[in-house]
Write an enzyme that holds these catalytic residues in place. Structure first.
Site, PDB file in Angstrom:
ATOM      1  N   HIS A 166      54.680  38.837  12.305  1.00  0.00           N
ATOM      2  CA  HIS A 166      54.945  38.637  13.734  1.00  0.00           C
ATOM      3  C   HIS A 166      55.566  39.905  14.343  1.00  0.00           C
ATOM      4  O   HIS A 166      55.139  40.374  15.394  1.00  0.00           O
ATOM      5  CB  HIS A 166      55.872  37.440  13.960  1.00  0.00           C
ATOM      6  CG  HIS A 166      56.259  37.288  15.399  1.00  0.00           C
ATOM      7  ND1 HIS A 166      55.456  36.662  16.331  1.00  0.00           N
ATOM      8  CD2 HIS A 166      57.350  37.730  16.078  1.00  0.00           C
ATOM      9  CE1 HIS A 166      56.042  36.724  17.518  1.00  0.00           C
ATOM     10  NE2 HIS A 166      57.194  37.364  17.396  1.00  0.00           N
ATOM     11  N   HIS A 180      54.294  42.651  17.630  1.00  0.00           N
ATOM     12  CA  HIS A 180      55.065  43.362  18.662  1.00  0.00           C
ATOM     13  C   HIS A 180      54.813  44.871  18.733  1.00  0.00           C
ATOM     14  O   HIS A 180      54.695  45.431  19.818  1.00  0.00           O
ATOM     15  CB  HIS A 180      56.576  43.207  18.390  1.00  0.00           C
ATOM     16  CG  HIS A 180      57.164  41.903  18.849  1.00  0.00           C
ATOM     17  ND1 HIS A 180      57.571  41.681  20.143  1.00  0.00           N
ATOM     18  CD2 HIS A 180      57.425  40.752  18.183  1.00  0.00           C
ATOM     19  CE1 HIS A 180      58.064  40.457  20.258  1.00  0.00           C
ATOM     20  NE2 HIS A 180      57.990  39.859  19.075  1.00  0.00           N
ATOM     21  N   GLU A 215      56.512  37.930  24.623  1.00  0.00           N
ATOM     22  CA  GLU A 215      56.041  36.957  23.632  1.00  0.00           C
ATOM     23  C   GLU A 215      54.699  36.322  24.003  1.00  0.00           C
ATOM     24  O   GLU A 215      53.846  36.142  23.146  1.00  0.00           O
ATOM     25  CB  GLU A 215      57.081  35.853  23.420  1.00  0.00           C
ATOM     26  CG  GLU A 215      58.361  36.331  22.740  1.00  0.00           C
ATOM     27  CD  GLU A 215      58.189  36.641  21.250  1.00  0.00           C
ATOM     28  OE1 GLU A 215      57.211  36.180  20.630  1.00  0.00           O
ATOM     29  OE2 GLU A 215      59.046  37.369  20.722  1.00  0.00           O
ATOM     30  N   SER A 254      49.910  37.282  17.259  1.00  0.00           N
ATOM     31  CA  SER A 254      50.134  37.003  15.834  1.00  0.00           C
ATOM     32  C   SER A 254      49.784  35.579  15.435  1.00  0.00           C
ATOM     33  O   SER A 254      49.765  35.277  14.238  1.00  0.00           O
ATOM     34  CB  SER A 254      51.595  37.311  15.460  1.00  0.00           C
ATOM     35  OG  SER A 254      52.475  36.402  16.079  1.00  0.00           O
TER      36      SER A 254
HETATM   37 FE   LIG Z   1      58.581  37.843  18.870  1.00  0.00          FE
END
Ligand SMILES: [Fe+2]
Length: 261
Positions: free
Chosen positions: A137, A142, A184, A203
């Site tokens: 993740h 990111h 996010e 993700s």
């Molecule tokens: Fe995150």
């Protein structure tokens, strides 16, 4: 004040050289040599599962970042290698930490262009979802966006604004919604199509597919609406906010600072 993407290199270096204080106890080393073949295989399977969808539906800035920071399909990234490519571009580093950070440490790190990055990788039993953050993740989801200069400036500024609001729970909650609906679960319109850039969409195969199938309502990005929009972490998202360019989220962080500070 610098407009988006124009922070000079010298200024960036100065900004990143500040030593961390509250985040210091959470910093660790990544023991890259200790990853097992099975752990590399889990990474490889996760990446191979996501890439066909992302090549078509991810924002071009995410895909460019993936290449620029040298992520590979077949092995867990060595963060030192990632940072050798990333830091000269935008001043950001992926900095290994021990797990969840308290908010003040998290914001301190963002303000110093250091992204708190877990080094653990999920097990094969939790390929789709892991409640704990993991390196898939954090790095796959990111870090590629941190190679984009405007996103890079936005994220640092976001951290600095939040660090100044630590005493105000209500304002921090509103800033938390800005993070949720951009970093996010952000989407962007490119060539008339909705593309993914938020790490939760990048993700997660389930969350990404949910958006591509047109299930959430996609609204135009609006700072007031975003900061009022409640969300549940545990459910698939019912509403998302699309920007037209990353300048919009940079400007949103500036505007949020004016309203909340
Ligand atoms: Fe995150």
């Amino acid at each position: 004040m610098n407009p988006p993407g124009t922070v000079a290199g010298a200024e960036r270096r100065k900004q990143t050289s500040e030593p961390l204080t509250v985040a210091q106890p959470f910093l660790i080393q990544q023991q890259w040599d200790a990853y097992t073949a099975e752990q590399h295989a889990v990474w490889a399977e996760l990446v191979r599962r996501r890439m066909p969808q992302l090549r078509e539906h991810a924002a071009e800035e995410y895909l460019n970042g993936f290449e620029q920071i040298g992520l590979r399909e077949d092995s867990i990234p060595n963060l030192a290698d990632v940072n050798r490519r990333l830091a000269p571009r935008t001043g950001w580093n992926a900095t290994p930490v021990s797990g969840f950070l308290p908010p003040d440490a998290f914001f301190e790190m963002l303000g110093a262009r250091q992204f708190p990055t877990t080094t653990y990788i999920r097990s094969r039993e939790s390929m789709e979802y892991t409640p704990e953050p993991d390196i898939f993740h954090d790095v796959f989801g990111h870090v590629p966006m941190h190679a984009h200069p405007v996103f890079a400036d936005f994220l640092q500024h976001y951290g600095r604004v939040c660090a100044g609001l630590m005493q105000d729970k209500d304002k921090l909650e509103r800033m938390g919604r800005l993070f949720w609906f951009t970093v996010e679960f952000g989407v962007i319109r490119q060539k008339g199509r909705v593309k993914l850039y938020g790490s939760g969409l990048i993700s997660s195969h389930g969350e990404g597919t949910h958006v591509i199938e047109g299930k959430p309502e996609i609204r135009e990005f609006n700072l007031d609406q975003v900061m009022d929009q409640k969300f549940l972490v545990s459910e698939e998202q019912k509403v998302l906010y699309a920007v037209e360019s990353f300048d919009e989220i940079y400007e949103a962080a500036q505007e949020a600072e004016k309203r909340l500070s």
